[in-house]
Design an enzyme around this catalytic site. Structure first.
Site, short mmCIF file in Angstrom:
data_model
loop_
_atom_site.label_atom_id
_atom_site.label_comp_id
_atom_site.label_asym_id
_atom_site.label_seq_id
_atom_site.Cartn_x
_atom_site.Cartn_y
_atom_site.Cartn_z
N SER A 101 -16.87 -18.54 18.31
CA SER A 101 -16.89 -17.44 19.26
C SER A 101 -17.27 -17.90 20.67
O SER A 101 -16.59 -18.73 21.27
CB SER A 101 -17.83 -16.35 18.74
N ASP A 241 -14.07 -14.12 25.38
CA ASP A 241 -14.84 -15.26 24.89
C ASP A 241 -13.91 -16.17 24.09
O ASP A 241 -12.69 -15.96 24.06
CB ASP A 241 -16.04 -14.80 24.05
N ASP A 243 -13.06 -16.73 21.00
CA ASP A 243 -12.14 -16.23 19.98
C ASP A 243 -11.59 -14.86 20.32
O ASP A 243 -10.91 -14.24 19.49
CB ASP A 243 -12.79 -16.23 18.59
N ASP A 245 -12.80 -11.87 20.58
CA ASP A 245 -13.20 -10.63 19.92
C ASP A 245 -14.10 -9.81 20.84
O ASP A 245 -14.54 -8.73 20.47
CB ASP A 245 -13.86 -10.88 18.56
#
Length: 449
Positions: A101, A241, A243, A245
């Site tokens: 992440s 960010d 990833d 999400d």
């Protein structure tokens, strides 16, 4: 072995904490737990972000999956929420995202999803963890023709882009948007979606080289985006960010817009359109006092959970709410996806701008931000919870709470993903709370290091 699963999957430094062997074992155990009720060869989607360790860990994970007789379908570099969506769209039995992440490049992680696209319940994570801890004893391994296989299917991202674009009833023509893709999983998909919707876009930090993910860019380092929005004359900046999400924004003046403000704007618009289920937003205890005031003034119910998007989601599912999220930019729209989705959040925010014709700074005026300071105390994972038993630390916390006398708050929280204890203080005087938070974080670090 310490506890593997934190608040968002398994995470650690790649190749020392998160080793190839551990990821193989997780793939094996995860495939067993998530597909044991399947009466055909199960299919498991495997995706990753742009970290240099991603392909190495993907190989180990796929080997573990195949060793259980499952079929691994590798869909390449895509955002975490795309995995959740594609599991449902492609009829897969489970999915795995290899990502840490927002963390620096040396970290990586493993996130599992079930066949409905939801992150796993605690009891399923515990079952996987028990199998790993027991070195797979009692799990029967297939042989011969029953061994699993794998394939590369990297042409599915258009399905996700089309779906996201269809969540709003209009285009985004006329909006000048600057995108910061964090050199991560959004580097292709976010520009594709915004172009498809007709926005005038420019893109920065969209050239991943394996080592530059989240490096002085993205939603954890907003300075460059803030400067460039003003310098390029953009109406809005969007930052993801690693990833994708989560999503944060920057208004036309370069001011950072956090998850609380984004939920304020979108939530109020949904309420006005009678689309906010039970007129309720779910947030966490980290949300700013100003968010609570905004909700009260606009007759929106606010429910707060412990920190972690999984706890927000649990509350939403239990009570049939459709909007929730975190100050950090994880925002969940249950009408459209089963997890925090940065690209979906961005498009919903831009749609409100397009529909109302208002600037982002005008829209954010609905919420006043109370000064809030967050300091990190570096403490080993083994000692993260010891502050609760330390008398000196507890006395310092009580003294601060008495000093604020209802006009501020102190929140101490061990990180679910990093070796840190987070100290958050909120109050009316920025300088005072900065001083108090620094002193308390230093005390925790000194006493527990």
């Amino acid at each position: 072995m310490g506890k593997l699963f934190g608040t968002d999957g398994v995470r650690g430094v790649a190749n020392t904490e998160l080793t190839g062997q551990l990821v193989f074992n997780l793939g094996q155990a995860g495939a067993y737990v998530l597909t044991k009720e399947t009466h055909k060869q199960p299919k498991i989607l495997v995706a990753r972000d742009t970290r240099i360790s991603g392909k190495m860990l993907e190989s180990a994970l796929v080997a573990g999956i195949c060793s259980m007789g499952a079929k691994a379908i590798c869909i390449g570099v895509v955002p975490t929420p795309a995995v959740a969506f594609l599991i449902r769209e492609l009829g897969a039995d489970a999915g795995v995202m290899i990502s840490a992440s927002h963390n620096p490049v040396e970290f990586n992680g493993i996130k599992f999803f079930n066949n409905a696209g939801y992150k796993l319940r605690d009891e399923l994570e515990d079952e996987i963890e028990a199998i790993v801890a027991n070195n797979g004893k009692g799990v029967e391994l297939p042989t011969g023709e029953s061994i699993g296989s794998w394939e590369i299917k990297d042409d599915v991202i258009d399905l996700y882009v089309d779906y996201i674009c269809n969540t709003i009833p209009s285009d985004l023509k006329g909006l000048k948007v600057l995108l910061d893709c964090a050199n991560g999983a959004a580097y292709e998909v976010a520009p594709m979606a915004l172009k498809k919707l007709g926005a005038d876009i420019e893109v920065i930090h969209n050239k991943p080289n394996g080592t530059n993910i989240n490096k002085k860019c993205g939603s954890t380092h907003m300075g460059d985006l803030s400067r460039q929005v003003v310098g390029r004359g953009a109406q809005v900046g969007i930052a993801f960010d690693g990833d994708a999400d989560r999503c944060l924004a920057v208004d036309e003046h370069g001011n950072i817009i956090d998850g609380d403000q984004i939920m304020s704007i979108i939530g109020l618009d949904m309420k006005n359109d009678d689309k906010l289920n039970q007129d309720t937003i779910v947030a966490t205890i980290m949300s700013n006092l100003g968010f609570k005031v905004m909700c009260k003034e606009n007759k929106i119910n606010l429910e707060c959970t412990q920190v972690g998007d999984r706890y927000v989601l649990e509350n939403m599912l239990a009570n049939n709410y459709n909007l929730g999220g975190e100050q950090s930019g994880h925002v969940i729209f249950l009408d459209y996806n089963t997890t925090g989705d940065g690209l979906l959040t961005a498009i919903q925010l831009l749609y409100v701008m397009k529909k109302t014709g208002r600037t982002l700074s005008e829209l954010t005026s609905v919420m006043k931000i109370y000064p809030q300071v967050l300091k990190n105390a570096k403490v080993s994972n083994e000692r993260k919870y010891a502050y609760m038993e330390d008398m000196e630390i507890q006395h310092a916390i009580r003294e601060l709470e008495e000093k604020f006398d209802g006009k501020g708050r102190v929140l101490i929280r061990p990180s679910g993903t990093e070796p840190l204890v987070r100290v958050m203080i909120e109050g009316e005087n920025q300088g005072l709370i900065e001083f108090d938070a620094t002193n308390l974080a230093n005390l925790i670090e000194e006493k527990l290091s």
